[in-house]
Design an enzyme around this catalytic site. Structure first.
Site, PDB file in Angstrom:
ATOM      1  N   HIS A   1       9.277  -3.608   3.439  1.00  0.00           N
ATOM      2  CA  HIS A   1       8.871  -3.909   2.069  1.00  0.00           C
ATOM      3  C   HIS A   1      10.125  -4.156   1.289  1.00  0.00           C
ATOM      4  O   HIS A   1      10.124  -5.086   0.401  1.00  0.00           O
ATOM      5  CB  HIS A   1       8.115  -2.696   1.615  1.00  0.00           C
ATOM      6  CG  HIS A   1       6.906  -2.153   2.129  1.00  0.00           C
ATOM      7  ND1 HIS A   1       6.702  -1.142   2.934  1.00  0.00           N
ATOM      8  CD2 HIS A   1       5.657  -2.920   2.169  1.00  0.00           C
ATOM      9  CE1 HIS A   1       5.572  -0.897   3.533  1.00  0.00           C
ATOM     10  NE2 HIS A   1       4.982  -1.906   3.039  1.00  0.00           N
TER      11      HIS A   1
ATOM     12  N   GLU B   1      12.041  -0.559   4.999  1.00  0.00           N
ATOM     13  CA  GLU B   1      12.892  -1.598   4.978  1.00  0.00           C
ATOM     14  C   GLU B   1      12.221  -2.746   4.844  1.00  0.00           C
ATOM     15  O   GLU B   1      12.911  -3.864   4.280  1.00  0.00           O
ATOM     16  CB  GLU B   1      13.881  -1.344   5.987  1.00  0.00           C
ATOM     17  CG  GLU B   1      14.791  -2.487   5.918  1.00  0.00           C
ATOM     18  CD  GLU B   1      15.814  -2.636   4.611  1.00  0.00           C
ATOM     19  OE1 GLU B   1      16.311  -3.728   4.359  1.00  0.00           O
ATOM     20  OE2 GLU B   1      15.989  -1.529   3.913  1.00  0.00           O
TER      21      GLU B   1
ATOM     22  N   MET C   1       0.836  -1.236   0.249  1.00  0.00           N
ATOM     23  CA  MET C   1      -0.096  -0.074   0.036  1.00  0.00           C
ATOM     24  C   MET C   1       0.828   1.216  -0.076  1.00  0.00           C
ATOM     25  O   MET C   1       0.268   2.342   0.363  1.00  0.00           O
ATOM     26  CB  MET C   1      -1.089   0.077   1.064  1.00  0.00           C
ATOM     27  CG  MET C   1      -1.951  -1.001   1.102  1.00  0.00           C
ATOM     28  SD  MET C   1      -3.669  -0.706   2.094  1.00  0.00           S
ATOM     29  CE  MET C   1      -2.910  -0.729   3.672  1.00  0.00           C
TER      30      MET C   1
END
Length: 279
Positions: free
Chosen positions: A34, A32, A27
């Protein structure tokens, strides 16, 4: 790196890629956590796609949809640097056009914990993830263990609907003090971030007690609750000791168990968990 915003363009881009495709749905407002998923996907796949879409159907009317943090240009720069092949950035009308009426109910695994507190949340998650899988057509999809119930829901979804995507669950990424990374951490003041470390501390103590032979689930929950009560301003939504696949609450740790909690720190709701195994 290509950036596409329509389903047609995403499918055209996907069709031009050779080899295995890894997919990281997000989203946005990337951190970090992700990026660790992206790196894992790059390691295991020939190409990587990322989606950035704040999915409105997984928010209830009283939740933080309108103030959910966004930083699209920064996100795209991070993904470009990380070596992502393409990014899908649809708007709401592309995913939910006029007349859209379908939703997916994943059943019992979606009902307790987050499902009980956020009615409809996992139906929204399951529906958008199914759509994204159909659009992107990945071989593997990568999710973070921090959202443990979401991981269980998506595994059930893929198994039940025979979706040909391997679900890869990656370890929780924490900051240097131990706080699990989350986009919603940006809502916390510096003081609240320090106080929120009690979540990780309580789970660590639970692990220690299990390693020392404490297997009773009620005792483990009570231990965690006592630690969290050190901060009288915390509001605990739940403390759970459950089967990690079905999310059924356990009487005792016998084999593998998921210990999870949800706590409101100020105006921010935080999740954390740990997987334990009785040896």
């Amino acid at each position: 790196m290509q950036i596409v915003s329509t389903i047609a363009a995403a499918r055209e881009t996907r069709a031009r890629l050779n080899g295995t495709l890894g997919f990281v749905p997000t989203m946005g407002f990337l951190h970090e956590g992700h990026l660790s998923l992206v790196r894992r996907a790059r390691k295991e796949c020939d190409a990587v796609a990322v989606s950035i879409f704040v999915n409105p159907t997984q928010f209830s009317p009283d939740e933080d949809l309108n103030r959910y943090p966004k930083a699209l240009e920064k996100d795209l720069a991070l993904l470009r640097e990380a070596g992502v092949s393409f990014v899908f950035t649809p708007d709401e009308s592309e995913i939910y056009p006029p007349g859209f009426a379908t939703s997916i109910d994943v059943g019992e695994v979606s009902k307790p914990l987050e499902g009980a507190i956020r009615p409809g949340h996992f139906s929204g998650v399951a529906t958008v993830v199914t759509k994204l899988f159909n659009i992107i057509q990945p071989a593997k999809a990568f999710f973070g263990q921090k959202d443990a119930q979401q991981c269980a829901v998506i595994k059930r979804l893929v198994a039940d609907l025979n979706i040909p995507v391997d679900i890869v669950i990656c370890d929780i990424v924490r900051n240097e003090k131990g706080l699990a990374l989350s986009s919603r951490n940006s809502y916390l003041t510096d003081s609240e971030q320090d106080r929120a470390l009690l979540l990780h501390e309580s789970l660590g103590k639970a692990q220690e007690h299990i390693a020392a032979g404490e297997w009773n689930a009620s005792s483990i929950k009570r231990l965690i609750g006592d630690i969290l009560s050190k901060d009288p301003e915390f509001s605990v939504d739940y403390i759970s000791v459950a089967d990690p696949y079905s999310l059924t609450e356990l009487d005792s740790v016998d084999g593998e168990a998921l210990i999870s909690l949800a706590v409101r720190v100020g105006n921010t709701r935080l999740l954390d968990n740990v997987l334990v195994r009785r040896k």
